[in-house]
Design an enzyme around this catalytic site. Structure first.
Site, PDB file in Angstrom:
ATOM      1  N   ASP A  46      34.171  31.681  31.871  1.00 26.93           N
ATOM      2  CA  ASP A  46      34.231  30.767  33.208  1.00 26.93           C
ATOM      3  C   ASP A  46      34.712  29.700  33.133  1.00 26.93           C
ATOM      4  OD1 ASP A  46      33.053  30.362  35.480  1.00 26.93           O
ATOM      5  OD2 ASP A  46      30.851  30.555  35.023  1.00 26.93           O
ATOM      6  N   ASP A  47      35.881  29.545  33.975  1.00 24.95           N
ATOM      7  CA  ASP A  47      36.362  28.071  34.303  1.00 24.95           C
ATOM      8  C   ASP A  47      37.452  27.748  33.247  1.00 24.95           C
ATOM      9  OD1 ASP A  47      34.891  28.199  36.501  1.00 24.95           O
ATOM     10  OD2 ASP A  47      34.085  25.995  36.250  1.00 24.95           O
ATOM     11  N   CYS A  86      34.737  31.895  41.307  1.00 25.42           N
ATOM     12  CA  CYS A  86      34.420  32.831  40.553  1.00 25.42           C
ATOM     13  C   CYS A  86      33.724  34.093  41.448  1.00 25.42           C
ATOM     14  CB  CYS A  86      33.222  32.385  39.475  1.00 25.42           C
ATOM     15  SG  CYS A  86      31.951  31.308  40.520  1.00 25.42           S
ATOM     16  N   LYS A 145      26.944  36.205  32.864  1.00 29.68           N
ATOM     17  CA  LYS A 145      27.005  35.896  34.496  1.00 29.68           C
ATOM     18  C   LYS A 145      27.281  37.154  35.332  1.00 29.68           C
ATOM     19  CE  LYS A 145      29.726  32.816  37.606  1.00 29.68           C
ATOM     20  NZ  LYS A 145      30.489  31.653  37.526  1.00 29.68           N
ATOM     21  N   HIS A 147      26.830  36.680  39.327  1.00 29.17           N
ATOM     22  CA  HIS A 147      27.174  35.833  40.476  1.00 29.17           C
ATOM     23  C   HIS A 147      27.680  36.634  41.647  1.00 29.17           C
ATOM     24  CE1 HIS A 147      28.696  31.314  42.027  1.00 29.17           C
ATOM     25  NE2 HIS A 147      27.828  32.057  42.496  1.00 29.17           N
ATOM     26  N   HIS A 301      31.482  26.714  32.038  1.00 30.01           N
ATOM     27  CA  HIS A 301      31.038  26.058  33.204  1.00 30.01           C
ATOM     28  C   HIS A 301      30.458  24.890  32.926  1.00 30.01           C
ATOM     29  CE1 HIS A 301      29.515  25.903  37.327  1.00 30.01           C
ATOM     30  NE2 HIS A 301      30.347  26.719  37.698  1.00 30.01           N
ATOM     31  N   ASP A 353      37.979  33.979  34.505  1.00 33.99           N
ATOM     32  CA  ASP A 353      37.910  34.270  36.109  1.00 33.99           C
ATOM     33  C   ASP A 353      39.052  33.520  36.895  1.00 33.99           C
ATOM     34  OD1 ASP A 353      36.543  31.903  35.672  1.00 33.99           O
ATOM     35  OD2 ASP A 353      34.586  32.671  36.756  1.00 33.99           O
ATOM     36  N   HIS A 354      39.422  32.187  36.530  1.00 34.26           N
ATOM     37  CA  HIS A 354      40.332  31.506  37.143  1.00 34.26           C
ATOM     38  C   HIS A 354      40.668  30.351  36.376  1.00 34.26           C
ATOM     39  CE1 HIS A 354      36.858  29.069  37.864  1.00 34.26           C
ATOM     40  NE2 HIS A 354      36.275  29.978  38.702  1.00 34.26           N
ATOM     41  N   LYS A 378      41.185  25.019  39.396  1.00 32.84           N
ATOM     42  CA  LYS A 378      40.014  25.866  40.153  1.00 32.84           C
ATOM     43  C   LYS A 378      40.140  25.541  41.613  1.00 32.84           C
ATOM     44  CE  LYS A 378      34.944  26.193  40.040  1.00 32.84           C
ATOM     45  NZ  LYS A 378      33.969  25.903  39.080  1.00 32.84           N
TER      46      LYS A 378
END
Length: 588
Positions: A46-47, A86, A145, A147, A301, A353-354, A378
């Site tokens: 994540d991130d 995300c 996660k 979301h 994150h 995710d990015h 991001k």
């Protein structure tokens, strides 16, 4: 001469026959695939920035376990997420479709789901790869996660829950980590809400005082009722501004096992061991396979929850500590596969995710990732730093070790790839934007099936990529964010760069880059510097029009109606906000 020619023909026939026999005796990778269905393990950070990993060029961050995956497998160097935040990126990953097709976008700036108690989420009529693999006999699990929404009409309908999208088992956060979970200064919601509540308090307090003064001086003929009500609301708003931080923690920072809340709020010192324990349990329980396990890390994150034994160990502060802890988690998962004898029968995929967040900064301390040579980060829908992510596949004995592929690929490609491996069929009743990666990974194809990729920011098309085979990859930017300060490469002072409004630039003509020669997007091409400028623009514009004709109107899940907090949708293990529960004790 005739005799020599005849001898050569005989020798060639004999050689062809021997090769046929030998090839028949040696099983190929493709024949292995056709006769066995692998276990599938998907790992998503994540991130995480693409420049944060050793195998993508970082020589100061220690990521030996992720690097080992790349050494033993295939590394993609032009791997692209379908969104730079995300919620939409994960929706595209699971469905193989641009998020604009499923409505997992906004048009008003609400770019991700804001609350666990909101009604928006991944629509039930969307087909995830988990649904298809479950129908094909796979045990399916999601740990970490989510979301992508939870409830629609009540706090227990769980219409958007992972178990309604093809997963047999879920353990993790239905929402997402955020700075507010640890009362950080880097706040996604608390500071903004406190400011709004304080402003409303001041307005109502002023109204109440004005009415009181007017009534006492007989200048305003008013009863005491509006005075009392305005004063009461002012007191409630003032009280709310003091407790909003605790309310946010209880509302969003919780763990669930399937449909049951196990921790509310979360005890972060136990979270990483709990996640690893759950992964090991799933693998042992389903080792006779086949299984699909999606491990959706809470790392990296903010607030960068890190165990004590990793604190202060990296060269990059708390963010680096968190990255190295995540890499250790990857190593623990790989060790479990080895111990259970699952290594050779399991396809592993690792990604983010990015891109990494550039705006996660306090003073001179950076709490976000590094995107290497790529511009942006991001939240930026078009710039490479926001959407170019790690992509690693490992399947021992099937995929070639140490292979590097520079062709354009997408997170959306995982959908058709795993569906094909499981013996399923890609849905024919909708547009699937992902492409099967197997031919590229196996080396039976030299080029990506993606000729064009569209790059969205919310529901707005910011850029498009044209992969001109055997020539180059062009990138056309229609809209770019205005960096703050100018030339900074990020939107400092904001959470993320905006997608529309006064803080973006619309380019006419659009900006053109040659990514093959200029992956950092630093040299804008012009008609004077690029002979085929107008031909490229015309071809990309035509591709955009063709793409837009495939879009259908759908409800936007992230707009205001689907993205506001509704008390009756809030999951709680007791009367909210007086909810507290600890139903499982983690590893000691």
């Amino acid at each position: 001469m005739l005799h020599l020619h005849h001898s050569w023909l005989c020798f060639r026939s004999w050689l062809a026959g021997m090769l046929s026999v030998l090839l028949g005796l040696v099983p190929s990778a493709s024949s292995n695939i056709s006769t066995s269905r692998p276990n599938i393990l998907l790992l998503m950070a994540d991130d995480l920035g693409i420049g944060d990993i050793g195998c993508y060029g970082n020589n100061t961050m220690r990521t030996p376990n992720i690097d080992r995956l790349a050494e033993d497998g295939v590394k993609l160097t032009q791997h692209i997420s379908a969104a730079s935040l995300c919620t939409p990126s994960r929706a595209a990953f699971l469905t193989g479709r641009y998020p604009v097709r499923s409505g997992m976008v906004s048009s008003i700036g609400y770019r991700v789901l804001q609350w666990t108690g909101a009604s928006g989420g991944l629509p039930t009529n969307e087909t995830t790869f988990a649904k298809i693999l479950k129908e094909k006999g796979y045990a399916t699990g999601l740990i970490g996660k989510w979301h992508l929404g939870l409830n629609c009409e009540s706090a227990s309908d769980h219409c958007h829950h992972p178990l309604h999208h093809g997963f047999d088992h879920f353990y993790g956060m239905p929402f997402s980590l955020m700075g507010d979970c640890a009362h950080w200064e880097l706040s996604e919601k608390r500071v903004n809400l406190e400011q709004k509540l304080n402003f409303l308090f001041q307005v109502l307090a002023l109204v109440a005082l004005t009415l009181v003064a007017g009534k006492l001086t007989h200048l305003i003929p008013v009863s005491w009722t509006p005075v009392i009500w305005s004063a009461l609301w002012a007191v409630l708003l003032l009280t709310g501004s003091y407790f909003v931080g605790a309310l946010i923690v209880h509302a969003g920072c919780l763990l669930m096992r399937n449909h049951t809340i196990t921790e509310q709020p979360m005890r972060f010192q136990k979270t990483t061991p709990l996640i690893l324990q759950e992964v090991a349990s799933f693998l042992k329980r389903n080792k006779h396979g086949p299984f699909l396990l999606f491990v959706s890390f809470l790392h990296v994150h903010i607030p960068l929850i890190t165990m004590e034994n990793f604190l202060g160990k990296s060269l990059h502060g708390l963010y680096g500590d968190n990255v190295e802890e995540m890499d250790w988690m990857v190593g623990q998962i790989l060790d479990t596969l080895d111990m259970e004898g699952l290594t050779n029968s399991t396809l592993i995929y690792f990604t983010s995710d990015h891109g990494g967040s550039l705006e996660n900064q306090l003073g001179r301390t950076q709490y976000g990732g590094w995107n290497g040579i790529y511009k942006g980060g991001k939240g930026m829908g078009g710039w490479e730093g926001g959407i170019r992510v790690p992509g690693i596949f490992r399947w021992p004995g099937v995929l070639p070790a140490g292979q590097v592929i520079g062709e354009p690929t997408s997170l959306m490609d995982v959908f058709p790839t795993v569906v094909q491996l499981a013996g399923g069929e890609v849905p024919q009743d909708r547009v699937i934007d992902g492409q099967d990666l197997l031919p590229l990974l196996l080396g039976t194809a030299q080029h990506s099936d993606h000729e064009f990729l569209m790059h969205y920011c919310e529901g707005f098309l910011h850029a498009a990529r044209w992969h001109q085979r055997d020539r180059t990859t062009w990138k056309v930017h229609f809209v770019t964010p205005v960096f703050q300060p100018e030339g900074a490469g990020a939107c400092y002072g904001r959470k993320v760069c905006p997608c529309f409004g006064e803080k973006v630039l619309h380019h006419d003509p659009p900006l053109l880059f040659d990514l093959s020669r200029d992956p950092s997007e630093t040299h804008v091409l012009t008609p004077a510097s690029e002979p085929v400028f107008y031909q490229v623009m015309e071809r990309v514009q035509r591709a955009v029009r063709e793409h837009q004709r495939t879009l259908s109107p759908v409800p936007l899940q992230l707009d205001r109606l689907g993205n506001i907090w509704r008390p009756w949708l809030q999951p709680s293990c007791g009367p909210f906000p007086l909810c507290w529960c600890l139903r499982e004790d983690g590893p000691q």
